[in-house]
Design an enzyme around this catalytic site. Sequence first.
Site, PDB file in Angstrom:
ATOM      1  N   ASP A   1       0.818  -1.212   0.000  1.00  0.00           N
ATOM      2  CA  ASP A   1       0.000   0.000   0.000  1.00  0.00           C
ATOM      3  C   ASP A   1       0.854   1.265   0.000  1.00  0.00           C
ATOM      4  OD1 ASP A   1       0.957  -0.457   2.551  1.00  0.00           O
ATOM      5  OD2 ASP A   1      -1.002  -0.697   3.477  1.00  0.00           O
TER       6      ASP A   1
ATOM      7  N   ASN B   1      -7.589  -2.579  14.371  1.00  0.00           N
ATOM      8  CA  ASN B   1      -8.996  -2.897  14.050  1.00  0.00           C
ATOM      9  C   ASN B   1      -9.106  -4.118  13.131  1.00  0.00           C
ATOM     10  OD1 ASN B   1      -8.075  -1.883  11.627  1.00  0.00           O
ATOM     11  ND2 ASN B   1      -9.626  -0.292  11.408  1.00  0.00           N
TER      12      ASN B   1
ATOM     13  N   HIS C   1      -7.355  -4.581  10.316  1.00  0.00           N
ATOM     14  CA  HIS C   1      -7.102  -4.365   8.892  1.00  0.00           C
ATOM     15  C   HIS C   1      -5.788  -5.015   8.467  1.00  0.00           C
ATOM     16  CE1 HIS C   1      -4.985  -0.222   9.654  1.00  0.00           C
ATOM     17  NE2 HIS C   1      -4.066  -1.056   9.232  1.00  0.00           N
TER      18      HIS C   1
ATOM     19  N   GLU D   1      -9.743  -1.803   5.283  1.00  0.00           N
ATOM     20  CA  GLU D   1     -10.435  -1.507   6.538  1.00  0.00           C
ATOM     21  C   GLU D   1     -11.657  -2.420   6.704  1.00  0.00           C
ATOM     22  OE1 GLU D   1      -8.935   0.239   8.579  1.00  0.00           O
ATOM     23  OE2 GLU D   1      -8.206   2.152   7.815  1.00  0.00           O
TER      24      GLU D   1
HETATM   25  C1  GLP Z   1      -0.660   0.468   8.499  1.00  0.00           C
HETATM   26  C2  GLP Z   1      -0.266  -0.364   7.290  1.00  0.00           C
HETATM   27  C3  GLP Z   1      -0.422  -1.830   7.541  1.00  0.00           C
HETATM   28  C4  GLP Z   1       0.192  -2.206   8.871  1.00  0.00           C
HETATM   29  C5  GLP Z   1      -0.516  -1.486   9.992  1.00  0.00           C
HETATM   30  C6  GLP Z   1       0.063  -1.779  11.356  1.00  0.00           C
HETATM   31  O1  GLP Z   1      -1.970   0.884   8.498  1.00  0.00           O
HETATM   32  N1  GLP Z   1      -0.981   0.002   6.116  1.00  0.00           N
HETATM   33  O2  GLP Z   1       0.169  -2.551   6.473  1.00  0.00           O
HETATM   34  O3  GLP Z   1       0.127  -3.573   9.071  1.00  0.00           O
HETATM   35  O4  GLP Z   1      -0.413  -0.097   9.782  1.00  0.00           O
HETATM   36  O5  GLP Z   1       1.190  -0.976  11.596  1.00  0.00           O
HETATM   37  P1  GLP Z   1       2.256  -1.225  12.700  1.00  0.00           P
HETATM   38  O6  GLP Z   1       3.085  -2.363  12.239  1.00  0.00           O
HETATM   39  O7  GLP Z   1       3.064   0.040  12.771  1.00  0.00           O
HETATM   40  O8  GLP Z   1       1.528  -1.512  13.960  1.00  0.00           O
END
Ligand code: GLP
Length: 241
Positions: A67, A135, A137, A142
């Site tokens: 993404d 959440n 995702h 989402e």
């Molecule tokens: C973002 C990314 C996800 C990731 C998530 C969790 O929203 N788009 O790919 O898994 O955050 O992030 P973190 O690893 O910093 O907790």
Amino acid sequence: MKVIIVKDYEEMSLKAFEVMSEVVKNKPDAVLGLATGSTPIGLYKNMIKDHKENGTSYKQIKTVNLDEYAGLDYSSDQSYVYFMRSNLFDHIDIDLANTNIENGKATDRQKECDRYNALLEVMQQDIQVLGIGSNGHIAFNEPGTPFGSVTHIVDLAESTIKDNSRMFASIDEVPRQAFTMGLKNIMNAKKVLILANGANKAKAVYGLVKGEVTENLPASVLQLHPDCVLVCDEAAASLIK
Ligand code: GLP
């Protein structure tokens, strides 16, 4: 789903590296699906260390990232293309021409989604690395995203904007939209490696492993994947034990 529970972030990162390493060693021209966020940084550190110490080469490796924030490009240090370069690509021998991520600055956003979907059609991920949002995702899919979704533009959930604001100077600077691979693109990977650490992921991890398979918790779709490995620390695993 194979569930591996380890003590802490360090152990999670090491275990994740072992899984990744097997793919890279068995197939030097593998397609790696990569993720951003704080969770996979330790995995990338281990890949860099192994490259430097053992000479593991990424010259023929290709990558596709999950993404990218809409409106940001490589000149922004908050963009995911910048993240990938500073946390991995600039420290291994990968050819940047073999790395792929959605172009956050694309003016025709639908055309950019179409381009990325066409690319994914011919670049099936040998392994797809994932983190998980609090959440539930995955990538930026989402709650409510259809399981059949492919790369699309998404309005970020308020909770995601809040979670990710720690990476920005203020919450107002967090982009409200992003490009993301869809759940179908993720499920198409031959192998999925999902990582989670910390108590704030415990609820999402419960939904991922033990909850109902529902679009309300996008990660739950991974229960249907034939080769999915979850590596998580004890804090994230507290509700599934
Ligand atoms: C973002 C990314 C996800 C990731 C998530 C969790 O929203 N788009 O790919 O898994 O955050 O992030 P973190 O690893 O910093 O907790």
